[in-house]
Scaffold this motif. Structure first.
Motif, mmCIF file in Angstrom:
data_model
loop_
_atom_site.group_PDB
_atom_site.id
_atom_site.type_symbol
_atom_site.label_atom_id
_atom_site.label_comp_id
_atom_site.label_asym_id
_atom_site.label_seq_id
_atom_site.Cartn_x
_atom_site.Cartn_y
_atom_site.Cartn_z
ATOM 1 N N UNK A 1 0.811 -1.220 0.000
ATOM 2 C CA UNK A 1 0.000 0.000 0.000
ATOM 3 C C UNK A 1 0.844 1.270 0.000
ATOM 4 N N UNK A 2 2.158 1.135 0.342
ATOM 5 C CA UNK A 2 3.031 2.314 0.269
ATOM 6 C C UNK A 2 4.467 1.873 0.123
ATOM 7 N N UNK A 3 5.257 2.730 -0.517
ATOM 8 C CA UNK A 3 6.687 2.499 -0.728
ATOM 9 C C UNK A 3 7.372 3.838 -0.498
ATOM 10 N N UNK A 4 8.323 3.872 0.453
ATOM 11 C CA UNK A 4 8.844 5.158 0.913
ATOM 12 C C UNK A 4 10.319 5.362 0.587
ATOM 13 N N UNK A 5 10.780 4.911 -0.575
ATOM 14 C CA UNK A 5 12.167 5.140 -0.972
ATOM 15 C C UNK A 5 12.255 5.067 -2.485
ATOM 16 N N UNK A 6 13.366 5.569 -2.993
ATOM 17 C CA UNK A 6 13.683 5.424 -4.409
ATOM 18 C C UNK A 6 14.852 4.462 -4.559
ATOM 19 N N UNK A 7 14.878 3.726 -5.647
ATOM 20 C CA UNK A 7 15.953 2.776 -5.868
ATOM 21 C C UNK A 7 17.314 3.446 -5.810
ATOM 22 N N UNK A 8 18.237 2.821 -5.066
ATOM 23 C CA UNK A 8 19.580 3.368 -4.927
ATOM 24 C C UNK A 8 19.748 4.296 -3.745
ATOM 25 N N UNK A 9 18.656 4.588 -3.006
ATOM 26 C CA UNK A 9 18.739 5.496 -1.849
ATOM 27 C C UNK A 9 19.552 4.875 -0.717
ATOM 28 N N UNK A 10 20.116 5.750 0.089
ATOM 29 C CA UNK A 10 20.693 5.337 1.360
ATOM 30 C C UNK A 10 19.573 5.391 2.395
ATOM 31 N N UNK A 11 19.360 4.291 3.114
ATOM 32 C CA UNK A 11 18.284 4.244 4.109
ATOM 33 C C UNK A 11 18.883 3.949 5.469
ATOM 34 N N UNK A 12 18.209 4.417 6.509
ATOM 35 C CA UNK A 12 18.689 4.238 7.876
ATOM 36 C C UNK A 12 18.029 3.029 8.522
ATOM 37 N N UNK A 13 18.730 2.440 9.486
ATOM 38 C CA UNK A 13 18.199 1.293 10.207
ATOM 39 C C UNK A 13 16.871 1.654 10.850
ATOM 40 N N UNK A 14 15.856 0.821 10.688
ATOM 41 C CA UNK A 14 14.538 1.061 11.269
ATOM 42 C C UNK A 14 13.611 1.882 10.395
ATOM 43 N N UNK A 15 14.105 2.409 9.296
ATOM 44 C CA UNK A 15 13.254 3.210 8.407
ATOM 45 C C UNK A 15 12.223 2.311 7.731
ATOM 46 N N UNK A 16 10.958 2.780 7.696
ATOM 47 C CA UNK A 16 9.895 2.028 7.038
ATOM 48 C C UNK A 16 10.071 2.141 5.528
ATOM 49 N N UNK A 17 10.153 0.998 4.855
ATOM 50 C CA UNK A 17 10.387 0.960 3.413
ATOM 51 C C UNK A 17 9.112 0.631 2.640
ATOM 52 N N UNK A 18 8.368 -0.371 3.113
ATOM 53 C CA UNK A 18 7.112 -0.786 2.485
ATOM 54 C C UNK A 18 6.039 -0.909 3.562
ATOM 55 N N UNK A 19 4.796 -0.710 3.168
ATOM 56 C CA UNK A 19 3.659 -1.019 4.028
ATOM 57 C C UNK A 19 2.753 -1.994 3.288
ATOM 58 N N UNK A 20 2.396 -3.078 3.984
ATOM 59 C CA UNK A 20 1.473 -4.081 3.448
ATOM 60 C C UNK A 20 0.067 -3.752 3.937
ATOM 61 N N UNK A 21 -0.936 -4.033 3.129
ATOM 62 C CA UNK A 21 -2.337 -3.762 3.471
ATOM 63 C C UNK A 21 -2.640 -4.216 4.901
ATOM 64 N N UNK A 22 -3.042 -3.280 5.769
ATOM 65 C CA UNK A 22 -3.175 -3.547 7.195
ATOM 66 C C UNK A 22 -4.586 -3.932 7.623
ATOM 67 N N UNK A 23 -5.557 -3.850 6.749
ATOM 68 C CA UNK A 23 -6.952 -3.983 7.178
ATOM 69 C C UNK A 23 -7.241 -5.333 7.833
ATOM 70 N N UNK A 24 -6.831 -6.413 7.210
ATOM 71 C CA UNK A 24 -7.090 -7.738 7.785
ATOM 72 C C UNK A 24 -6.360 -7.907 9.107
ATOM 73 N N UNK A 25 -5.128 -7.443 9.182
ATOM 74 C CA UNK A 25 -4.330 -7.610 10.394
ATOM 75 C C UNK A 25 -4.823 -6.701 11.515
ATOM 76 N N UNK A 26 -5.390 -5.531 11.149
ATOM 77 C CA UNK A 26 -5.986 -4.651 12.147
ATOM 78 C C UNK A 26 -7.240 -5.285 12.737
ATOM 79 N N UNK A 27 -8.040 -5.914 11.873
ATOM 80 C CA UNK A 27 -9.246 -6.590 12.348
ATOM 81 C C UNK A 27 -8.887 -7.759 13.262
#
Length: 386
Positions: free
Chosen positions: A79-105
């Motif tokens: 449902x979301x992607x928070x980086x561009x290919x080749x980026x430097x990312x920090x430890x713990x940074x959220x990169x992808x989000x998977x559909x949460x509706x079923x898991x929230x329920x």
């Protein structure tokens, strides 16, 4: 009469042809013999003797210090992607989000189930306490009291089970956010919002930490034994002061140190695999890059050097052709050390006063007579290998 004349003439012609053939054959044989004994034109050089840095060079490839293929622990659509290919990312940074509706329920359902289990436990715990007092007053039987205790304990087990269900739901809910396990550079990824991922199977992206990096390379058993105790002229250990030469010929700034040695010699290759660590503050080194490592084992005084093209390999052994005073060729086995430009460092097999065949080694064998023409070290750069 005519018949007799023809017979004698025919015999004479046959004899003449046979003699002629023998003379021709003898002449050809003599020419072939002269040809086989003709001296072979070759180019030669005397063994070079001079003080030489004992530098061993190895081919290697850059590896990341850490590398990880990112997969999701839960299934669903991105449902979301928070980086561009080749980026430097920090430890713990959220990169992808998977559909949460079923898991929230599932999380809310687990919370409700735990609340109900706790309520039932509280009711039965109170009953058990009440039956305890009644039993002490002999108002209820031991059987009724024991039943109340069993019901309370069963309710406690149900609470524990629902707590585990709730914890699992919380973990799954947290896993809908795929985070960077460490700081590093992330690969270009084809997955984007809307793609479905399977838990533990779909690779979302690959990331690596490239500071420092490691260079993976191999060396023979003898080289390892030699270099593990060798020092450069400055006193640095040979395997703790490695130089790195990149594919464009430039020398990388900074020294490397071997920090990983494989547990055994390769059965098929007879080589030992090592890894050397280099700092990479400017991110110039990238995984997969080709590089040459150089280990300095000090200076060898009055070392013997021979052209690389003078060496002939047969049955995994190295040989050179030595020209004698009678211009006859002898074959000598040599043990070679490190490469020095276009030369080999000779460890054993020569005295240092020999003249070697450099050009034409494929044309001669032991005992061949040659017609030598001297060449110099400077000629090695101008002559192509034959």
């Amino acid at each position: 009469m005519l018949h007799t004349f023809r017979g004698k003439w025919g015999k004479s012609l046959a004899v003449a042809l046979a003699v002629s053939g023998l003379l021709v054959f003898a002449g050809c044989g003599k020419k072939d013999q002269q040809k086989s004994q003709a001296a072979v034109a070759v180019k030669t050089m005397q063994v070079i003797k001079r003080d030489t840095p004992n530098v061993h060079e190895f081919t290697g490839f850059v590896e990341a210090q850490q590398e990880a293929k990112l997969t999701a622990n839960v299934s669903g659509k991105i449902t979301s992607k928070s980086f561009n290919g080749g980026d430097w990312v920090e430890a713990g940074q959220v990169l992808f989000t998977i559909d949460q509706r079923t898991y929230q329920a599932n999380l809310l359902n687990a919370q409700a189930g735990l609340a109900a289990a706790r309520t039932e436990y509280n009711r039965l715990a109170a009953d058990a306490e009440r039956y305890k007092k009644l039993y002490e007053q002999n108002a209820v039987s031991k059987q009724q009291y024991d039943l109340s205790i069993a019901q309370r304990d069963s309710a406690q087990a149900q609470v524990t089970a629902h707590e585990a269900i709730l914890e699992n739901a919380r973990i799954n809910m947290g896993d809908t956010e795929v985070k960077a396990p460490f700081s590093g550079r992330i690969s270009t990824s084809d997955l984007s919002v809307g793609n479905f991922v399977a838990a533990g199977q779909t690779v979302l992206a690959t990331m690596s930490n490239t500071n420092p990096v490691r260079i993976k390379f191999s060396m023979s058993e003898n080289e390892y034994l030699q270099l593990s105790k060798a020092h450069s002229d400055s006193g640095a250990k040979a395997l703790e002061d490695l130089k790195l030469v990149l594919s464009d010929g430039s020398v990388y700034t900074g020294a490397g140190v071997v920090d990983q040695v494989d547990r055994e010699i390769g059965n098929g290759t007879g080589a030992l695999t090592l890894k050397a660590k280099f700092s990479n503050d400017n991110n110039r080194l990238m995984p997969g890059m080709f590089a040459r490592l150089q280990a300095n084992a000090g200076t060898i005084k009055n070392a013997m050097l021979i052209p690389q093209r003078a060496v002939r390999e047969m049955l995994y052994k190295k040989f050179v052709f030595v020209v004698g005073s009678d211009n006859k060729v002898d074959m000598k086995e040599v043990t070679l050390g490190a490469r020095v430009g276009k030369l080999w460092l000779v460890e054993k097999g020569l005295n240092g006063d020999e003249t070697l065949v450099v050009e034409g080694v494929q044309k001669v064998n032991k005992g061949s007579e040659v017609k030598p023409a001297a060449m110099t070290e400077a000629d090695l750069s101008n002559e192509s290998k034959q």
